[in-house]
Write a protein that holds these residues in place. Structure first.
Motif, PDB file in Angstrom:
ATOM      1  N   TRP A 156       2.955  -6.080   0.990  1.00  0.00           N
ATOM      2  CA  TRP A 156       2.346  -4.836   0.526  1.00  0.00           C
ATOM      3  C   TRP A 156       3.082  -4.285  -0.689  1.00  0.00           C
ATOM      4  O   TRP A 156       2.460  -3.844  -1.657  1.00  0.00           O
ATOM      5  CB  TRP A 156       2.364  -3.786   1.634  1.00  0.00           C
ATOM      6  CG  TRP A 156       1.494  -4.080   2.798  1.00  0.00           C
ATOM      7  CD1 TRP A 156       0.420  -4.933   2.855  1.00  0.00           C
ATOM      8  CD2 TRP A 156       1.607  -3.507   4.114  1.00  0.00           C
ATOM      9  NE1 TRP A 156      -0.131  -4.930   4.102  1.00  0.00           N
ATOM     10  CE2 TRP A 156       0.561  -4.068   4.891  1.00  0.00           C
ATOM     11  CE3 TRP A 156       2.462  -2.594   4.690  1.00  0.00           C
ATOM     12  CZ2 TRP A 156       0.383  -3.721   6.233  1.00  0.00           C
ATOM     13  CZ3 TRP A 156       2.294  -2.251   6.017  1.00  0.00           C
ATOM     14  CH2 TRP A 156       1.267  -2.802   6.784  1.00  0.00           C
ATOM     15  N   ILE A 157       4.407  -4.293  -0.620  1.00  0.00           N
ATOM     16  CA  ILE A 157       5.213  -3.767  -1.724  1.00  0.00           C
ATOM     17  C   ILE A 157       4.899  -4.521  -3.016  1.00  0.00           C
ATOM     18  O   ILE A 157       4.681  -3.918  -4.072  1.00  0.00           O
ATOM     19  CB  ILE A 157       6.699  -3.843  -1.379  1.00  0.00           C
ATOM     20  CG1 ILE A 157       7.051  -2.789  -0.307  1.00  0.00           C
ATOM     21  CG2 ILE A 157       7.566  -3.636  -2.628  1.00  0.00           C
ATOM     22  CD1 ILE A 157       8.456  -2.918   0.250  1.00  0.00           C
ATOM     23  N   LEU A 158       4.837  -5.846  -2.926  1.00  0.00           N
ATOM     24  CA  LEU A 158       4.562  -6.634  -4.125  1.00  0.00           C
ATOM     25  C   LEU A 158       3.127  -6.439  -4.599  1.00  0.00           C
ATOM     26  O   LEU A 158       2.870  -6.394  -5.809  1.00  0.00           O
ATOM     27  CB  LEU A 158       4.867  -8.099  -3.864  1.00  0.00           C
ATOM     28  CG  LEU A 158       6.347  -8.417  -3.612  1.00  0.00           C
ATOM     29  CD1 LEU A 158       6.548  -9.915  -3.410  1.00  0.00           C
ATOM     30  CD2 LEU A 158       7.215  -7.912  -4.745  1.00  0.00           C
ATOM     31  N   ASN A 159       2.184  -6.291  -3.665  1.00  0.00           N
ATOM     32  CA  ASN A 159       0.809  -5.981  -4.063  1.00  0.00           C
ATOM     33  C   ASN A 159       0.763  -4.665  -4.829  1.00  0.00           C
ATOM     34  O   ASN A 159       0.072  -4.552  -5.858  1.00  0.00           O
ATOM     35  CB  ASN A 159      -0.092  -5.867  -2.832  1.00  0.00           C
ATOM     36  CG  ASN A 159      -0.393  -7.197  -2.169  1.00  0.00           C
ATOM     37  OD1 ASN A 159      -0.170  -8.241  -2.757  1.00  0.00           O
ATOM     38  ND2 ASN A 159      -0.885  -7.154  -0.948  1.00  0.00           N
ATOM     39  N   PHE A 160       1.484  -3.683  -4.319  1.00  0.00           N
ATOM     40  CA  PHE A 160       1.515  -2.367  -4.983  1.00  0.00           C
ATOM     41  C   PHE A 160       2.137  -2.465  -6.370  1.00  0.00           C
ATOM     42  O   PHE A 160       1.603  -1.906  -7.331  1.00  0.00           O
ATOM     43  CB  PHE A 160       2.297  -1.370  -4.114  1.00  0.00           C
ATOM     44  CG  PHE A 160       2.588  -0.081  -4.811  1.00  0.00           C
ATOM     45  CD1 PHE A 160       1.609   0.892  -4.938  1.00  0.00           C
ATOM     46  CD2 PHE A 160       3.851   0.178  -5.345  1.00  0.00           C
ATOM     47  CE1 PHE A 160       1.864   2.083  -5.602  1.00  0.00           C
ATOM     48  CE2 PHE A 160       4.108   1.364  -6.010  1.00  0.00           C
ATOM     49  CZ  PHE A 160       3.126   2.317  -6.125  1.00  0.00           C
ATOM     50  N   LEU A 161       3.262  -3.157  -6.473  1.00  0.00           N
ATOM     51  CA  LEU A 161       3.960  -3.216  -7.750  1.00  0.00           C
ATOM     52  C   LEU A 161       3.140  -3.956  -8.805  1.00  0.00           C
ATOM     53  O   LEU A 161       3.252  -3.667  -9.999  1.00  0.00           O
ATOM     54  CB  LEU A 161       5.321  -3.903  -7.566  1.00  0.00           C
ATOM     55  CG  LEU A 161       6.350  -3.125  -6.746  1.00  0.00           C
ATOM     56  CD1 LEU A 161       7.637  -3.929  -6.612  1.00  0.00           C
ATOM     57  CD2 LEU A 161       6.636  -1.762  -7.383  1.00  0.00           C
ATOM     58  N   ARG A 162       2.301  -4.877  -8.361  1.00  0.00           N
ATOM     59  CA  ARG A 162       1.490  -5.648  -9.303  1.00  0.00           C
ATOM     60  C   ARG A 162       0.114  -5.015  -9.542  1.00  0.00           C
ATOM     61  O   ARG A 162      -0.636  -5.482 -10.386  1.00  0.00           O
ATOM     62  CB  ARG A 162       1.312  -7.077  -8.792  1.00  0.00           C
ATOM     63  CG  ARG A 162       2.610  -7.871  -8.794  1.00  0.00           C
ATOM     64  CD  ARG A 162       2.322  -9.357  -8.680  1.00  0.00           C
ATOM     65  NE  ARG A 162       3.516 -10.127  -8.941  1.00  0.00           N
ATOM     66  CZ  ARG A 162       4.314 -10.632  -8.020  1.00  0.00           C
ATOM     67  NH1 ARG A 162       4.048 -10.437  -6.745  1.00  0.00           N
ATOM     68  NH2 ARG A 162       5.399 -11.318  -8.336  1.00  0.00           N
ATOM     69  N   GLY A 163      -0.202  -3.997  -8.786  1.00  0.00           N
ATOM     70  CA  GLY A 163      -1.534  -3.402  -8.866  1.00  0.00           C
ATOM     71  C   GLY A 163      -1.757  -2.629 -10.150  1.00  0.00           C
ATOM     72  O   GLY A 163      -0.818  -2.248 -10.843  1.00  0.00           O
TER      73      GLY A 163
END
Length: 233
Positions: free
Chosen positions: A226-233
């Motif tokens: 989730w954290i990486l999805n958020f940072l790349r969003g």
């Protein structure tokens, strides 16, 4: 992507050989999800900050034994940096102490919870499903270790997940800040060490329930995604 880890505490020296320092825990967890990640570590307790705010793509604030309301110069400096990141709309993730200092720096309040200590594996539930979520169920299990809680959220914050013990468990501000009260980077053995060390402080009943909770799986890797999805969003 290059992630700047803002280190806000040191692991007890006798535990370092087995668990590493807090940035090591995050590098292990996030690197398992995406081996291409690069990292820079800034020991903000020692006054280390990037020379240029854009020398990394995003930042993550670790947990700490300190409380965000303590009268420590490094904490005031970190709150200034949080406000600078917010003003620049720079991506930022806060974990435990990091979750709390974001709230504290941006108009909220953190203090000791009347509910006492939260330790071991807790279940938090999403009331709103954000874009970066995997859609695989609203509940998730995460390791926690805290007595302080966010009592009042930052200006403009949206509470995404909570529990009966922790009303403000996952919070997002705009599209650039995401914070978690729990510790996705912890592993059960480290959680157990902390509970053993604080056994008298947290109380015997909380200690025993916390240790017993470690028999079931936590979802640190899911949170890392989730954290990486958020940072790349």
């Amino acid at each position: 992507m290059k992630l700047g880890i803002l280190k806000t505490d040191a692991v007890r020296p006798e535990w370092v050989p087995d668990f590493g320092e807090y940035p090591d825990m995050f590098m292990t967890l996030l690197g398992k999800v995406d081996p291409s990640l690069e990292f820079s570590v800034y020991d903000v307790e020692e006054g280390q900050y990037p020379e240029d705010i854009d020398e990394v793509d995003a930042y993550l604030i670790t947990g700490s034994k300190s409380s965000v309301y303590e009268d420590k110069p490094w904490i005031y400096r970190l709150m200034e940096f949080v406000r600078e990141l917010d003003g620049r709309k720079k991506k930022l993730v806060g974990i435990c102490f990091g979750h709390q200092i974001v709230a504290h720096a941006l108009g909220g309040e953190t203090g000791k919870s009347a509910k006492g200590w939260g330790v071991g594996r807790h279940t938090h539930s999403f009331s709103t499903t954000p874009d970066w979520h995997d859609g695989q169920g609203a509940d998730f299990d995460i390791l926690v270790s805290h007595q302080d809680q966010v009592l009042k959220n930052a200006d403009g914050a949206q509470v995404l997940a909570s529990s009966d013990f922790c009303e403000n468990a996952v919070v997002q501000i705009g599209e650039h800040i995401l914070t978690f009260q729990g510790h996705p980077e912890f592993i059960p053995n480290y959680s157990r060490e902390i509970m053993e060390f604080r056994r008298q402080t947290i109380g015997e009943d909380v200690y025993r329930d916390g240790v017993a909770s470690l028999q079931q799986e936590h979802e640190g890797e899911r949170v890392a995604r989730w954290i990486l999805n958020f940072l790349r969003g």
